[in-house]
Design an enzyme around this catalytic site. Structure first.
Site, PDB file in Angstrom:
ATOM      1  N   CYS A   1       2.407  -5.064   7.003  1.00  0.00           N
ATOM      2  CA  CYS A   1       2.161  -4.795   5.590  1.00  0.00           C
ATOM      3  C   CYS A   1       3.374  -4.096   4.974  1.00  0.00           C
ATOM      4  CB  CYS A   1       0.903  -3.944   5.419  1.00  0.00           C
ATOM      5  SG  CYS A   1      -0.611  -4.834   5.797  1.00  0.00           S
TER       6      CYS A   1
ATOM      7  N   HIS B   1       0.815  -1.209   0.000  1.00  0.00           N
ATOM      8  CA  HIS B   1       0.000   0.000   0.000  1.00  0.00           C
ATOM      9  C   HIS B   1       0.852   1.264   0.000  1.00  0.00           C
ATOM     10  CE1 HIS B   1       0.525   1.137   4.323  1.00  0.00           C
ATOM     11  NE2 HIS B   1       0.650  -0.176   4.520  1.00  0.00           N
TER      12      HIS B   1
END
Length: 496
Positions: free
Chosen positions: A405, A386
């Site tokens: 992440c 992301h």
């Protein structure tokens, strides 16, 4: 977004930087035939699928036994399956020799570990592999040596590690290197015994360094910069605490680090997809491959120790534009709810539900922790790639700061690469969708879905054969090297 010329430049930039794991079980004996029970009167007997006959253990000639014993004597050592250089005792019977060969084949082809050795966040698993048919054919055609050579992973990255393993084992056997004493930073103009020790230490790995002399001159600064680049440190040319720590890692630990990385190569498929994205978790770098060539690279931010980014393999199937952040319950409870309603409102968090079932969702916008892009792929860890508004982290050399992440330095360029064959999602359409501030999930066309690998590489060879090392932030190298040696020791005893 970026103009066409910049996008094309980005695409053209080359960046050069792979079921059960090698089980310890010996070759299986004959399978017991399954006999179906007699059917009841008037009932048609069910069709029983006949199992293929198992491949019997081949019989070796005296010449083949001698050849195979010689091949196996040092093979495990050369392939990084054990740290100890002592030769493995020769098995006492022909069948034991065959079983030793089969065990070696499993270990070097798909890894030494048993399924129980894998940690939960080691999501990569080698494919099941039965070496017996191939070995039996090699014996029949008298091609045992050629078969042995086909077993290791067919990647240049693995070959580079194997050569590096031989080099660092030789360094270790020669006494390794002395520990550099602590003290003030060393830079151009420094003199004395610590500079002389620094020269001797650098010369072990770098043939361009003059090993004698007690003055820190410009040539020594260049050598320090080369070392800092090899260890993934900021190339300042000054020897401070971080550089001192990297140089003081014992040679034996570097050997084990190479062994661990060789093992991870064995967990990868025999042929990697030509179109793929790879993230080196330890180095926090993302690389894009097309046509099996590295075409682009960007910095990343990966999980901090305690919030490790898992190793895994998947496929990116969609891109979410203006994504909301559904905050994991643990992060919400420990880090966000305690900050109070004022903080949550100021940072665009929405409380959903009440009582014990309440949760947090950060709405899309410039403050969103996910930025403007989220790249989704199936995995059991709920991780993804992301964007991020926190750009300062990309200026660091140690970029392990996330909750697991992977944050990307240039997510817009990655989105354009993934969508470049979709006429409905060219840069103009992407920009327009982002400008609405509304969340939109865009499915990639099946042919544009790309494999993604999250890998943990802490040792790798450059194109000229120079070994490069990174820190072992999760201590996975030490854990894995220990498991490899323990499994190898047990198998060596069982094969006698």
């Amino acid at each position: 977004m970026y103009p066409v010329s910049k996008r094309n430049h980005f695409i053209s930039v080359l960046y050069r930087g792979a079921a059960a794991a090698g089980l310890l079980g010996l070759a299986a004996g004959p399978l017991l035939a399954q006999q179906a029970p007699a059917p009841a009167p008037g009932v048609q007997a069910p069709l029983v699928q006949q199992l293929p006959a198992p491949t019997p253990l081949p019989t070796l000639s005296a010449k083949q036994s001698s050849e195979l014993a010689q091949l196996l004597a040092d093979a495990g050592y050369e392939q990084g399956l054990r740290h100890d250089g002592a030769a493995t005792p020769r098995p006492q019977s022909s069948d034991a020799l065959v079983r030793a060969a089969l065990d070696y084949a499993r270990a070097v082809h798909s890894g030494r570990l048993d399924e129980s050795d894998f940690q939960q966040d080691w999501g990569l698993r080698p494919a099941a592999y039965d070496p017996l048919p191939g070995f039996a054919d090699a014996v029949k055609r008298d091609r045992i040596s050629a078969w042995i050579r086909t077993l290791p992973p067919p990647y240049a990255g693995y070959d580079g590690l194997q050569k590096g393993l031989a080099k660092y084992r030789a360094i270790e056997a020669n006494g390794g290197w002395a520990t550099l004493p602590a003290g003030p930073d060393l830079s151009v103009g420094s003199t004395g015994a610590r500079v002389a020790a620094l020269r001797q230490r650098l010369a072990v790995e770098d043939s361009q360094v003059a090993a004698t002399g007690a003055t820190f001159d410009a040539a020594l600064k260049d050598a320090v910069i080369r070392a800092q680049r090899r260890y993934g440190l900021r190339p300042t040319g000054t020897v401070s605490t971080g550089t001192l720590g990297a140089l003081n890692v014992p040679a034996g630990d570097r050997v084990r680090q190479i062994m661990a990385n060789m093992e991870r190569w064995r967990w990868l498929p025999a042929e990697m997809p030509a179109k793929r994205i790879q993230v080196n978790i330890a180095a926090a770098v993302l690389t894009v491959f097309e046509g099996d060539q590295a075409i682009a690279s960007m910095k990343a931010v990966t999980g901090r120790p305690g919030n490790e980014t898992p190793m895994l393999q998947s496929r990116i199937h969609s891109v979410v534009l203006n994504p909301p952040w559904n905050v994991p319950a643990g992060i919400a409870a420990k880090e966000l709810f305690p900050k109070g309603a004022g903080y949550l409102a100021a940072h665009n968090y929405k409380v959903i539900g009440t009582g014990a079932g309440r949760r947090l969702q950060q709405q899309p916008g410039p403050q969103s922790a996910l930025g403007r892009y989220k790249f989704d792929f199936q995995n059991p860890y709920a991780v993804y790639l992301h964007d991020t508004p926190a750009q300062a982290a990309f200026s660091g050399f140690s970029r392990l700061e996330s909750h697991g992440c992977v944050r990307l330095e240039k997510p817009g360029e990655l989105a354009e690469l993934l969508f470049r064959n979709d006429q409905n999602w060219q840069p103009e359409q992407i920009n327009a969708a982002l400008a609405t501030a509304k969340t939109q999930r865009v499915q990639l066309q099946p042919q544009d879905q790309v494999s993604v690998y999250l890998l943990y590489w802490t040792a790798f060879a450059s194109g000229n054969g120079q070994m490069n090392f990174r820190a072992d932030p999760y201590s996975w190298d030490k854990t894995l090297a220990s498991k490899i040696e323990n499994r190898s020791a047990v198998t060596a005893v069982a094969s006698r």
